[in-house]
Design an enzyme around this catalytic site. Sequence first.
Site, PDB file in Angstrom:
ATOM      1  N   THR A 132       0.845  -1.189   0.000  1.00 39.53           N
ATOM      2  CA  THR A 132       0.000   0.000   0.000  1.00 39.53           C
ATOM      3  C   THR A 132       0.892   1.254   0.000  1.00 39.53           C
ATOM      4  O   THR A 132       2.069   1.175   0.342  1.00 39.53           O
ATOM      5  CB  THR A 132      -0.943   0.008   1.221  1.00 39.53           C
ATOM      6  N   THR A 170      -3.325   0.932  -3.347  1.00 35.86           N
ATOM      7  CA  THR A 170      -2.719  -0.365  -3.046  1.00 35.86           C
ATOM      8  C   THR A 170      -2.949  -1.381  -4.155  1.00 35.86           C
ATOM      9  O   THR A 170      -3.885  -1.256  -4.940  1.00 35.86           O
ATOM     10  CB  THR A 170      -3.285  -0.912  -1.713  1.00 35.86           C
ATOM     11  N   GLY A 206       0.446  -0.426   5.713  1.00 39.00           N
ATOM     12  CA  GLY A 206       0.724  -1.220   6.910  1.00 39.00           C
ATOM     13  C   GLY A 206      -0.352  -2.219   7.256  1.00 39.00           C
ATOM     14  O   GLY A 206      -0.382  -2.731   8.383  1.00 39.00           O
TER      15      GLY A 206
END
Lengths: 582, 192
Positions: free
Chosen positions: A395, A413, A479
Amino acid sequence: MFHNKSVSRKALILFLSLTLLLVSFYAVSAEEHSVNVSRVSVSDSGVVTSAHSLASKAGAEILSQGGNAVDAAVATAFALSVVEPYASGLGGEGVATIGLANGEDVVVDYKSMAPGHVTEETNIDVNYGAEGSAVPGVVAGLAHSLKEYGTMELDQVLQPAIDLARNGFPLDEVFHDTLSAHGFYEKMIDNPEKFNLETVSKRFLEGGLLPEVGTTIKNPELADALELIAEEGASAFYEGKIAEAISEATEGWIGKEDLKKYSPVEREPIASDYRNYMVLSPPPPVGGAIVVEELNILENFNLAHLGRYDHPLAVHLISQATMLGSRDGATFRADPDFTDIPLKGLASDEFATERAKLINMGKAMEERQFDVPQGNPGGFKPEEKSKEEANSPSTTQISVVDEEGNAVSMTNTNSYFWGSQLFVEEYGFVLNNEIHNFTPAKYETLNTIAPYKRPRTVIAPTIVRRNDGSVYLVVGTPGAGRITTTIVETIVNMVDFNMPLTEAIKSPKFTSRLWYDELRMEKGYPEETLEELRNMGHKIKLYPKLDLYFGGVNAVQLTDNGLMVGVGSYRRDGAAATAEEK
Amino acid sequence: MNKYKLLNSTVVVLVLLSLFFSGVAAEEEAKGVTFEQPILITSFGQSPGAMMAKVLSKRVDLEFVYNPTVKGENLEELDINTIVAVVGASGKGLGAAGLDIEDEISRVESLLQTAEELEIPMIIMHIEGVQRRGDMSNKLIKTFVPQSEYIIVQKSGNDDGLFTKLSEENEITLEQVEKAADAAPVLNEIID
């Protein structure tokens, strides 16, 4: 003679003046088109932050040319598709939260969607290859954002990306390392035909070996795709030659009709007050509601009184709030066009207060996984079980503010780094692997796969406004499961602990979620804090350094005196670029 | 005339190169170590370097088995005569293999113990340059390079002289190559 001399002298002075005028004109022009790029940049005329210096630079150049924040964000996103093709690109998806200077806020949802032929029985447990891919949304979403909220044409904002793809750019360490992520390098060597990697392996490798950092990487096939989009618009991707190539590459898994049917959706951001700041984050199918709920829960506690981000009680309270938020996010996060989601309840202070009552100030919740009690924000029947979502810290985040005060927080992403690893070879881009983000039908969740439905994820591009409506912070991060906790911690660091943006981002992070049996923490917390947390019953898993696992925040803060401070990620070589003052 | 000069120079260079490599091979043989095919290409640290070694081995037609996470207990059944281990730690690679650095060290220790019992010699390679010289990689290098019989290192990975030092301290032949690709002819030369 004297007269002639005088004329000559006057002519000379005129010539020199004109020359000086021209030189200064070009100097100003050059200055208008020059930008500064570094990890931290400060300006009063616009800042672009992203995970790559060349992409931030592309965005800042657009600002310098008179573009607004949306123009710059779109240019940055396309540039990232070239220099960071593993994290985002034409075959991916994303969400943008746009906050305009006139106070209007909107979310553009260009999440991918399942192809029309899927059923509840479709195997969603596929990460690689065509069957892992959903219909991409990036091109439609960026084109829509530009058309509705930008000021420039597609060909203008695409030019920096086209130049990078055509002329090349130096391979950086992140790209180098990521070439081997998820077995991509192995597939380029062992299975190039199966994944359409024959051309791309020639572009990204040197005789089958990983090239050295600094090697020039070109992607002329991607340049062709970007040029087609520049000439014909998004229809080139959804109805034209690129659509045909996608259908062929996926052997019909993503059909031409699926692509033709795709359109981005405008949604209202979830807005909630947090200690006199207004937090705006995207609604489901992504993670903004979790961010808002977690902050609302924390508003029940006086964190500022604790004085510092690494106080054991601060870590404990945030960990419990994010645990509860993730529990509710597991239930109430799905494509809102397919189901009713009690958004008002989720974002309400009353619900947050109810949830906060479950937090024991001195003891960690013993229950983990799905034993964490479910909230009920609207009389909504909760599900019993679910599955964890993608864990790849892939991402990419773009945060932009322009001179007028327009702001864009955009997260794009491919799901995993390199997505499905299936390339649309003749156009040089990889397709996402978002299908696995649906939940198996046996769990009877809101997130079961269906034709044209969007899978849920946890991205949460967020904008924070002050009481007077001015933008205070543009923030977001990659993340995976850590996205919401990292955003919450960054906001808390700034609002509650009064930390400057650089420190708020750089300070160690932790994550506590439904699916984790332990409190996962980066190195850097005081030993006393760790000890106290253990005494409260937290099992701790330490990560030995600042780790991309905990995200890579790229953010812009607008200070009280009108300065824009852009900070690129410390965990992923991010960069902030400023538009040169005119 | 010039053509003859060029030809002569080429012949001289080729002769010198063959003398050099035969000297190296002779040196190893003098120590009683011979490297024979088939080879096992494995990783010490799960970096992509092992895959690079596979590409290099293919280039020079070496017969190999590729198994970056091979365990000691499986070594005998592979029926190989030389281990080519590429050392370099990758957090991502270790994570993907479900290992942490301590697990990896245990795996390699067990592998090398079996290799010693089976009298299988080991060539260690470090071909990903200075980037693959973090703390975890250094730990693996210092632990396992002294147990090898031959070292091939890409120049920038030996900027600080660590491989040279280990080579001298443990009397292990070291071959430093400019680029990773240059390791292929070295492998070809030293492995029968």
